[in-house]
Design an enzyme around this catalytic site. Structure first.
Site, PDB file in Angstrom:
ATOM      1  N   LYS A 178       0.829  -1.200   0.000  1.00  0.00           N
ATOM      2  CA  LYS A 178       0.000   0.000   0.000  1.00  0.00           C
ATOM      3  C   LYS A 178       0.866   1.254   0.000  1.00  0.00           C
ATOM      4  CE  LYS A 178      -4.206  -1.744   2.203  1.00  0.00           C
ATOM      5  NZ  LYS A 178      -5.133  -1.581   3.342  1.00  0.00           N
ATOM      6  N   HIS A 246      -7.546 -12.919   3.145  1.00  0.00           N
ATOM      7  CA  HIS A 246      -7.197 -12.177   4.357  1.00  0.00           C
ATOM      8  C   HIS A 246      -7.176 -13.082   5.584  1.00  0.00           C
ATOM      9  CE1 HIS A 246      -6.082  -8.038   4.718  1.00  0.00           C
ATOM     10  NE2 HIS A 246      -6.653  -7.934   5.896  1.00  0.00           N
ATOM     11  N   ARG A 249      -3.806 -14.410   5.621  1.00  0.00           N
ATOM     12  CA  ARG A 249      -2.882 -13.374   6.118  1.00  0.00           C
ATOM     13  C   ARG A 249      -2.961 -13.285   7.637  1.00  0.00           C
ATOM     14  NH1 ARG A 249      -0.239  -8.386   4.718  1.00  0.00           N
ATOM     15  NH2 ARG A 249      -0.991  -6.571   5.871  1.00  0.00           N
ATOM     16  N   HIS A 272       2.608  -2.992   7.506  1.00  0.00           N
ATOM     17  CA  HIS A 272       1.764  -2.015   8.178  1.00  0.00           C
ATOM     18  C   HIS A 272       2.544  -0.719   8.404  1.00  0.00           C
ATOM     19  CE1 HIS A 272      -0.960  -5.335  10.080  1.00  0.00           C
ATOM     20  NE2 HIS A 272      -1.317  -5.033   8.852  1.00  0.00           N
ATOM     21  N   TYR A 281      -3.161  -8.330  16.705  1.00  0.00           N
ATOM     22  CA  TYR A 281      -2.782  -9.741  16.807  1.00  0.00           C
ATOM     23  C   TYR A 281      -2.269 -10.117  18.198  1.00  0.00           C
ATOM     24  CZ  TYR A 281      -3.185  -9.660  11.761  1.00  0.00           C
ATOM     25  OH  TYR A 281      -3.661  -9.521  10.481  1.00  0.00           O
TER      26      TYR A 281
END
Length: 309
Positions: A178, A246, A249, A272, A281
């Site tokens: 991203k 996802h 992931r 991230h 997480y």
């Protein structure tokens, strides 16, 4: 400024300066159109909006049943837009400055157990008498699932991987994520072997992509991958409704933390920008602590007796 109250120029800035993806730009445009329609009902435009006008729009979104996460995302777009107008001198104030963000729902990521992931990988095998097309489909499934689980890639990152991504003896995969941010992720030997097997079968296609679509000059679509994952899930005895790229992931991240990985390292592997995104997480670590106390604390088994006393 022309261009629908500066929307066109705002989107151009997002594309040029922040390398926003087409899907992101489309979402921003939708958010701004939604806000503009709401403002129109009170005689305002995006350029003349008041803070109260923007609050009414947010209230409308909530009344429509949109989730707090969606409302927060749309508000983020509006804030960026008015900062842009302020920077460009189109406005001398920022009506979005003091708008309150809705408290986001705290949802934990869905993930598979390690045995379920292994079952998925084991299901990526075609029978000996299968057609060449079905054998290739099994190779595609194996290579894709190995990469997703070994590296934590987003599906958008996976499907645009070049055919030469793992040429030679490379042990690291370069990924553009991203915002155009690049990162290196290490790969398992089984993932490398799965990719090389697919490349060998696809060499005649001469596609620039590791996962070509029906037309080799284009990458596989998300919908095509979803169908492959659905079929593999059924073959592995898993509910396809629980499966998505996802989820794999999330499984990658969850299993790494469960085996003692560092949170900062996990942030880098997942790409991230903010470690706060990765901290979701830590529910794994919390659960491990609870289990450790329950199993090893000297008062854990006699706590009820102590309370009775």
């Amino acid at each position: 400024m022309s261009g629908a109250g500066g929307v066109e120029f705002f989107l151009e800035m997002q594309a040029a300066e922040r390398a926003a993806a087409p899907n992101t730009l489309a979402a921003y445009q939708s958010d701004l159109e939604s806000c503009a329609q709401s403002l129109l009902r009170v005689g305002q435009t995006l350029q003349t909006a008041s803070a109260d006008g923007l609050r009414d729009w947010l209230a409308d979104l909530s009344a429509q049943g949109q989730s707090r996460r969606t409302v927060a995302r749309r508000l983020s777009c509006i804030r960026q837009f008015y900062l842009f107008l302020l920077r460009e001198g189109i406005r001398t104030d920022n009506p979005a400055e003091h708008l309150d963000s809705p408290q986001a729902e705290q949802s934990l990521p869905r993930f598979l157990s390690e045995s379920e992931v292994l079952a998925l990988l084991d299901a990526c095998v075609a029978p000996p008498d299968a057609s060449a097309a079905k054998k290739r489909r099994a190779l595609v499934a194996r290579a894709a699932l190995e990469l997703l689980y070994a590296s934590g890639l987003r599906i958008s990152e996976l499907l645009v991987l070049p055919r030469q991504a793992l040429a030679g003896e490379q042990r690291m995969l370069s990924v553009r994520g991203k915002g155009g941010r690049e990162r290196l992720v290490p790969l398992s030997e089984s993932a490398r072997q799965a990719v090389q097997a697919l490349v060998q079968v696809d060499r005649a296609l001469n596609s620039p992509y590791l996962f070509p679509g029906r037309e080799p000059t284009r990458a596989m679509t998300r919908q095509a991958f979803d169908r492959i994952l659905h079929d593999v899930g059924l073959k592995a005895g898993l509910d396809p409704a629980r499966l998505s790229p996802h989820v794999l992931r999330h499984s990658f991240a969850t299993h790494l933390l469960a085996h003692g990985a560092d949170l900062r390292a996990l942030q880098m592997l997942l790409g991230h920008a903010d470690i706060a995104t990765t901290q979701i997480y830590t529910h794994v670590q919390t659960e491990r602590l609870k289990q450790a106390v329950a199993q090893h604390h000297p008062l854990a088994t006699s706590q009820s007796d102590l309370c009775d006393d």
